[in-house]
Scaffold this active site. Structure first.
Site, short mmCIF file in Angstrom:
data_model
loop_
_atom_site.label_atom_id
_atom_site.label_comp_id
_atom_site.label_asym_id
_atom_site.label_seq_id
_atom_site.Cartn_x
_atom_site.Cartn_y
_atom_site.Cartn_z
N LYS A 5 0.85 -1.19 0.00
CA LYS A 5 0.00 0.00 0.00
C LYS A 5 0.89 1.25 0.00
O LYS A 5 1.75 1.41 0.88
CB LYS A 5 -0.85 -0.04 1.27
CG LYS A 5 -2.20 0.57 1.13
CD LYS A 5 -3.02 0.24 2.36
CE LYS A 5 -4.29 1.00 2.41
NZ LYS A 5 -4.92 0.92 3.72
C1 E4P Z 1 -8.19 1.26 4.03
O1 E4P Z 1 -7.51 0.94 3.10
C2 E4P Z 1 -8.14 2.63 4.61
O2 E4P Z 1 -6.91 2.88 5.18
C3 E4P Z 1 -9.27 2.79 5.59
O3 E4P Z 1 -10.47 2.33 4.97
C4 E4P Z 1 -9.43 4.19 6.11
O4 E4P Z 1 -10.61 4.24 6.88
P1 E4P Z 1 -10.96 5.47 7.87
O5 E4P Z 1 -11.18 6.67 7.03
O6 E4P Z 1 -12.21 5.02 8.55
O7 E4P Z 1 -9.79 5.63 8.80
#
Ligand code: E4P
Length: 216
Positions: free
Chosen positions: A87
């Site tokens: 990522k």
């Molecule tokens: C996933 O890949 C993201 O990091 C995550 O969905 C972020 O979610 P949030 O905005 O609830 O922290």
């Protein structure tokens, strides 16, 4: 449509696996910290533990923000397990890193995406997934789901291979809206997934069927 769970909590990952609908996991540094997982060694072991529970892709986020650091971390993360997807944030150095990793056959998830322009660059760089954050857009009075639909349309028009992974999902209705928008993947906590099951008429109907079955 694939379902990923957005957590580093092993119990919740097992519970979603047990349901038989889980296609993968996304994590981020905040989700790791929430589970009390700190330090490079411990974090890497946790990614391996997650991979050993699920069958699908597991996103593991780089911390570096420079190109060299990102590709070093990305290669190390990818070598942990074949299910790991690296990522990478959608910043200038991140796009370069996605291109590099993609050319090396390492799968990537381009994260922190808040605009169609960022999503176009992610696809051009060869990202496996692009992650528009819909809940965080809603938080600032923007329409997160509209961004998902916009990216899906653009990718279809140009036949990009990058899959649209709707992230930052806050509630069950987001999942339905992302399905309508044509998202390839939704990643969400367990509660919104379980919310899809809920309907009072199902409960009332089941209760009546069971009661009628018991009648003589
Ligand atoms: C996933 O890949 C993201 O990091 C995550 O969905 C972020 O979610 P949030 O905005 O609830 O922290």
């Amino acid at each position: 449509m694939k379902f990923f769970i957005d957590t580093a909590n092993l119990d919740q990952i097992r519970e979603a696996m047990d349901l038989g609908i889980l296609d993968g996991v996304t994590t981020n540094p905040s989700l790791m910290a929430k589970e009390g997982i700190h330090g490079d060694e411990r974090i890497r072991q946790h990614y391996v533990d997650i991979c050993n529970i699920v069958d699908g892709d597991v996103s593991a986020e780089v911390i570096a923000t420079d190109f060299e650091g990102m590709i070093r971390e990305g290669e190390a993360l990818a070598s942990l397990h074949p299910q790991i997807v690296v990522k990478v944030p959608v910043i200038r150095e991140g796009i370069k890193a996605i291109r590099y990793l993609s050319d090396k056959g390492i799968r990537t998830n381009c994260t922190l995406v808040f605009s169609a322009g960022q999503a176009i660059l992610a696809a051009k760089a060869g990202a496996t997934y692009v992650s528009p954050f819909i809940g965080r857009l809603d938080d600032i009075s923007s329409e997160g789901v509209e961004l998902v639909a916009q990216i899906v349309d653009i990718y279809r028009y140009y036949d990009f291979d990058t899959q649209v992974l709707a992230a930052s999902i806050r509630h069950t209705m987001h999942i339905i809206q992302c399905a309508e928008a044509g998202a390839d993947v939704v990643t969400c906590p367990l509660a919104p997934i379980l919310g899809l099951l809920k309907h009072p008429l199902t409960d009332i109907g089941l209760e009546k069927f069971l009661a009628d079955h018991g009648k003589k």
